[in-house]
Write a protein that holds these residues in place. Structure first.
Motif: not given
Ligand code: ATP
Ligand code: MG
Length: 560
Positions: A114, A117-118, A120-121, A123, A155, A251
């Motif tokens: 996760w 994931h953040l 990549r987004e 965030n 990223v 998110n």
């Protein structure tokens, strides 16, 4: 009266969480799931007991489930000993967790993915500011912070750095992973909070697999979501974290969306309910250990002889509200006394023995009398061996026969007293040693007075307890008093340790108990008649060496 005080035992205390849940159920919620999430860095205390009662009690009330989850995201402070004690405490309080015990560390892989994931987004980012620089960049409650110069990393670079943080390539403190939220937010928790720190410590569950550990904020809500927790109940200090809790849920690809509710912490006067302070009392040997009967730890209260029912009844009597409160120790003790009065067997123990010789009772003879185990409840009877030599309490005798009946309802020369469950006696004589101390009292029994009124003119002054000197057994009794002398030991100037009561513990070596008491199972509570409530020590009581701890007196002594 604070908000946490029970109004009275008959009325249901207010509980805003139950109101929320009832609405949710009306709107279609199928099952209530809560969790109790201790950090295994110390023993649980009475405040945690309230949290346990709130979380498990709520799940039980609505036929839901409550998980026991160890919040073990902080490896250096956590120990297996605490994990074991906490499980023991929850069970002792009478609760069962759903399924296996859970650990935040079970989800470390998910948290890591996760975090990726953040990144990549867009965030999250790896930040190389030193702790000092980072705190400067954060600003103050009244002034906005500044963006970190590392906020615009790509990223790819972030993913690569995070992976290398994980495998231990960098020093502790050199980098962190942060969420990219808002450095100008009025809520400091949203100013790019830390998600991962480098920590090269061995973890009690995951060993040396990880060199990074998630922050509380990056872990807690996600754990709730993974477990399908519906109502995540915590204490008020987390209210400011709620927006962040929700930001993560919004998110991340979480499987469910729990909601956080905060209630007021329980505090009790004349004691401390902070793990850190309790730890200090233990580590610096101000008490004998985490289970010292003077501590408000669950293990301590249990060893003191508080019952799980009494602790639960007390916690359940308190409102669950949005304000912190301080509850009077006397209020807590009311529940302890109430439960013991209802359920504890009665027995006799002489704490300060003085020999009483019944001169008209034959030497060597034993008369077996019997007495009810409980004055109101059907709990059977117990045997009381009556013999020529008995022990009574030194405080129950006075050689001054002019003391009025009104002032001194105890034994004086020439007057009558009833021995509990036995005869009416009349004191006739006394023996003193060379120093003038009374060593024996002589008395005569009035025949036919067991369970019967004495003849005219022989009315006893009162009733006193006794134990056979030849059939009774010797015991050790440990007496505990308040650990602190002041109402708020951790408030005001100076160190809370300065407020320790130096006389909070004493041992009486030479007590005499009814012979049946040596067979008491450890942790059995008794009312020693006229003396208070006592418990057979959980660890040190045995038939060879009976050891009892004083739980509480018969009457409230907190009132000034
Ligand atoms: P302490 O402040 O004593 O160190 P803590 O909050 O750090 O306690 P945790 O192990 O994190 O201890 O607590 C587990 C749960 O118990 C948390 O949900 C916490 O909010 C709750 N809790 C802790 N202290 C109290 C208290 N005094 N009253 C009610 N709930 C409490
Ligand atoms: Mg905590």
């Amino acid at each position: 009266m604070s908000n946490n005080d029970a109004t009275n035992t008959a009325k249901q205390p207010t509980n805003f969480i139950h109101q929320v849940i009832e609405q949710d159920l009306q709107q279609g919620l199928e099952k209530v799931v809560t969790r109790f999430p201790p950090e295994p860095n110390g023993y649980l205390h009475i405040g945690h007991a309230k949290s346990i009662c709130v979380n498990f009690g709520t799940a039980n009330k609505y036929s839901g489930e409550c998980n026991l989850r160890f919040d073990d995201t902080n490896p250096s402070k956590e120990e297996q000993e605490f994990v074991d004690a906490i499980k023991d405490d929850v069970r002792w309080l009478g609760f069962n967790w759903a399924g296996e015990v859970r650990y935040a560390s079970d989800y470390f892989d998910t948290f890591y993915s996760w975090a990726q994931h953040l990144i990549r987004e867009g965030n999250a980012y790896v930040c190389d500011l030193s702790p000092e620089e980072a705190s400067e960049y954060r600003g103050w409650a009244t002034t906005p912070g500044k963006d970190s110069p590392f906020r615009s990393r790509t990223v790819e670079e972030n993913l690569d750095l995070l992976e290398r943080m994980k495998t231990g390539e960098f020093e502790e403190g050199s980098r962190v992973l942060r969420a990219k939220i808002d450095m100008a937010s009025p809520n400091m928790n949203l100013r790019d909070p830390i998600l991962y720190r480098i920590r090269k410590a061995t973890h009690h569950q995951t060993g040396n697999t990880w060199s990074i550990y998630p922050s509380y904020d990056f872990a807690h809500g996600q754990e709730d979501a993974i477990e399908g927790v519906t109502h995540s109940i915590c204490t008020l200090e987390f209210a400011d974290h709620q927006p962040l809790y929700e930001w993560f849920l919004a998110n991340l690809p979480v499987p469910s969306t729990p909601r956080q509710y905060e209630f007021g912490r329980l505090n009790i006067n004349y004691t401390v309910t902070s793990k850190r302070k309790l730890k200090q009392l233990v580590d610096e040997n101000h008490v004998s250990g985490w289970d010292d009967p003077r501590l408000p730890t669950i293990q301590g209260m249990r060893r003191r002889g508080y019952t799980a029912d009494a602790v639960r009844n007390f916690c359940d009597s308190l409102a669950v509200s949005k304000t912190d409160g301080v509850v009077d120790m006397a209020q807590f003790e009311f529940f302890i006394r109430e439960d013991l009065n209802d359920n504890a067997a009665r027995a006799m123990c002489v704490l300060n023995p003085l020999k009483l010789v019944i001169t008209n009772f034959p030497e060597g003879e034993v008369e077996t009398l019997s007495a009810p185990v409980h004055p109101q409840k059907e709990m059977g009877t117990r045997e009381l061996p009556f013999t020529r030599e008995l022990y009574i309490d030194r405080n129950d005798y006075n050689e001054d026969s002019t003391l009025s009946r009104k002032k001194f309802k105890k034994l004086v020369p020439g007057d009558f007293m009833r021995l509990r469950g036995a005869y009416v006696i009349k004191a006739t004589d006394l023996v003193k040693d060379a120093t003038g101390e009374i060593t024996e009292v002589h008395a005569e029994l009035i025949p036919g007075t067991v369970g019967e009124n004495p003849p005219e003119g022989m009315k006893p002054r009162g009733v006193m307890h006794w134990v056979s000197a030849t059939e009774g057994k010797q015991a050790v009794v440990r007496v505990y008093d308040r650990l602190f002398n002041v109402e708020s030991p951790d408030k005001g100037e100076g160190n809370f340790l300065d407020n320790i009561n130096p006389d909070s513990y004493s041992v009486i070596e030479n007590c005499w108990i009814e012979p049946g008491l040596v067979d008491a199972a450890p942790e059995t509570g008794f009312q020693f008649e006229r003396e208070g409530y006592f418990v057979a020590d959980r660890y040190e009581h045995s038939a060879q060496t009976p050891v009892f701890n004083k739980t509480i007196g018969l009457r409230d002594t907190w009132k000034k």
